[in-house]
Design a protein around this motif. Structure first.
Motif, PDB file in Angstrom:
ATOM      1  N   ALA A   1      61.773  48.958  87.389  1.00  0.00           N
ATOM      2  CA  ALA A   1      61.749  47.519  87.665  1.00  0.00           C
ATOM      3  C   ALA A   1      61.000  46.774  86.581  1.00  0.00           C
ATOM      4  O   ALA A   1      61.322  45.631  86.239  1.00  0.00           O
ATOM      5  N   GLY A   2      59.995  47.436  86.012  1.00  0.00           N
ATOM      6  CA  GLY A   2      59.242  46.796  84.936  1.00  0.00           C
ATOM      7  C   GLY A   2      60.057  46.623  83.678  1.00  0.00           C
ATOM      8  O   GLY A   2      59.760  45.772  82.837  1.00  0.00           O
ATOM      9  N   TYR A   3      61.137  47.434  83.527  1.00  0.00           N
ATOM     10  CA  TYR A   3      62.001  47.313  82.357  1.00  0.00           C
ATOM     11  C   TYR A   3      63.012  46.175  82.501  1.00  0.00           C
ATOM     12  O   TYR A   3      63.663  45.791  81.542  1.00  0.00           O
ATOM     13  N   ILE A   4      63.190  45.688  83.717  1.00  0.00           N
ATOM     14  CA  ILE A   4      64.160  44.618  83.968  1.00  0.00           C
ATOM     15  C   ILE A   4      63.469  43.278  83.753  1.00  0.00           C
ATOM     16  O   ILE A   4      62.571  42.909  84.515  1.00  0.00           O
ATOM     17  N   PRO A   5      63.850  42.535  82.724  1.00  0.00           N
ATOM     18  CA  PRO A   5      63.199  41.241  82.486  1.00  0.00           C
ATOM     19  C   PRO A   5      63.421  40.278  83.656  1.00  0.00           C
ATOM     20  O   PRO A   5      64.477  40.272  84.289  1.00  0.00           O
ATOM     21  N   ILE A   6      62.431  39.484  83.921  1.00  0.00           N
ATOM     22  CA  ILE A   6      62.540  38.461  84.968  1.00  0.00           C
ATOM     23  C   ILE A   6      63.452  37.340  84.473  1.00  0.00           C
ATOM     24  O   ILE A   6      63.299  36.858  83.355  1.00  0.00           O
ATOM     25  N   GLY A   7      64.393  36.959  85.297  1.00  0.00           N
ATOM     26  CA  GLY A   7      65.282  35.842  84.967  1.00  0.00           C
ATOM     27  C   GLY A   7      66.693  36.238  84.616  1.00  0.00           C
ATOM     28  O   GLY A   7      67.565  35.376  84.497  1.00  0.00           O
ATOM     29  N   ILE A   8      66.969  37.546  84.420  1.00  0.00           N
ATOM     30  CA  ILE A   8      68.328  37.977  84.072  1.00  0.00           C
ATOM     31  C   ILE A   8      69.172  38.089  85.340  1.00  0.00           C
ATOM     32  O   ILE A   8      68.776  38.764  86.289  1.00  0.00           O
ATOM     33  N   PRO A   9      70.344  37.451  85.398  1.00  0.00           N
ATOM     34  CA  PRO A   9      71.228  37.619  86.553  1.00  0.00           C
ATOM     35  C   PRO A   9      71.912  38.989  86.495  1.00  0.00           C
ATOM     36  O   PRO A   9      72.443  39.383  85.460  1.00  0.00           O
ATOM     37  N   TYR A  10      71.897  39.691  87.615  1.00  0.00           N
ATOM     38  CA  TYR A  10      72.549  40.993  87.719  1.00  0.00           C
ATOM     39  C   TYR A  10      73.615  40.943  88.801  1.00  0.00           C
ATOM     40  O   TYR A  10      73.360  40.447  89.901  1.00  0.00           O
ATOM     41  N   PRO A  11      74.822  41.470  88.522  1.00  0.00           N
ATOM     42  CA  PRO A  11      75.831  41.545  89.584  1.00  0.00           C
ATOM     43  C   PRO A  11      75.415  42.558  90.636  1.00  0.00           C
ATOM     44  O   PRO A  11      74.970  43.658  90.315  1.00  0.00           O
ATOM     45  N   TRP A  12      75.590  42.181  91.905  1.00  0.00           N
ATOM     46  CA  TRP A  12      75.087  43.004  93.012  1.00  0.00           C
ATOM     47  C   TRP A  12      76.142  43.036  94.107  1.00  0.00           C
ATOM     48  O   TRP A  12      76.546  42.000  94.632  1.00  0.00           O
ATOM     49  N   PHE A  13      76.596  44.235  94.451  1.00  0.00           N
ATOM     50  CA  PHE A  13      77.668  44.379  95.442  1.00  0.00           C
ATOM     51  C   PHE A  13      77.102  44.459  96.860  1.00  0.00           C
ATOM     52  O   PHE A  13      77.330  45.419  97.598  1.00  0.00           O
TER      53      PHE A  13
END
Length: 222
Positions: free
Chosen positions: A53-65
């Motif tokens: 989770a720390g590698y995922i920058p805050i603010g990036i939209p991710y597609p989620w099913f």
């Protein structure tokens, strides 16, 4: 009451209790061995998830099913968020509202365009060949020269000479008169220059789309 050792270590296998194993509790008891191994595996996976989770920058939209966002994330549907609890997200969205990405796509901006701006969908400028016919001049159309004739008509008159078209004395009742002969003649019709517009029927959906899957866009909070 003591707890099992849940140090974040990946255990390659989990011990299976045998029928001949004695009933033995405690820190080193055989009955607690598989529980401790599972606890250490769980702690190891939890730590890896937190690191990821720390590698995922805050603010990036991710597609989620899914219609439910995972812990620490929010679905981007235009809702307000807590700016104090999420200061890094507030830097990107200072209004305190997430963008509403429902039914929207993302396109890389041009150099002279402002970041994080919404733009309505448009259809690329185009034309339809043969939608307007070229102008034509049909000129004047004439009939052939013929048709010498006159016309008869009936008049009820007490004093009327149908041949001279003048009143006479003694004529009574319905009388028949004749027009003068028109002689051979032609008719001319001016058509001139004109065009015909062709209207192309509309078809399709309310907006341009591509083949796609429906997803929710989620964003990491923080």
């Amino acid at each position: 009451m003591a707890a099992v050792n849940d140090e974040a270590v990946w255990e390659e296998e989990v011990y299976q209790l045998e029928e001949t194993d004695p009933v033995q509790g405690g820190k080193e008891g055989i009955d607690n061995k598989p529980h401790a191994q599972l606890a250490r595996r769980t702690s190891f996976l939890k730590r890896k998830l937190e690191e990821a989770a720390g590698y995922i920058p805050i603010g990036i939209p991710y597609p989620w099913f899914s219609d439910s966002a995972p812990q620490g994330f929010a679905i981007m549907k235009g809702q307000e968020f807590d700016k104090e609890a999420n200061p890094n997200l507030a830097i990107l969205f200072p209004s305190g509202y997430l963008p509403d990405l429902r039914g929207c796509g993302l396109i890389g901006k041009e150099n002279d365009e402002a970041i994080a701006t919404f733009e309505e969908g448009q259809v690329k400028e185009h034309g339809h060949p043969n939608s307007i016919a070229s102008s034509t001049d049909l000129g004047t159309k004439s009939t052939n020269v013929t048709g010498s004739h006159n016309h008869s008509y009936s008049i009820y008159a007490n004093q009327f000479n149908p041949n001279t078209q003048r009143p006479v004395t003694g004529a009574t009742g319905a009388q028949t008169g004749y027009t003068n002969h028109a002689g051979n003649h032609a008719h001319h019709v001016v058509i001139g220059a004109h065009t015909h517009a062709v209207q192309i029927a509309s078809f399709g959906a309310a907006k341009n789309t591509i083949d796609h899957w429906k997803v929710n866009f989620i964003v990491r909070l923080g």
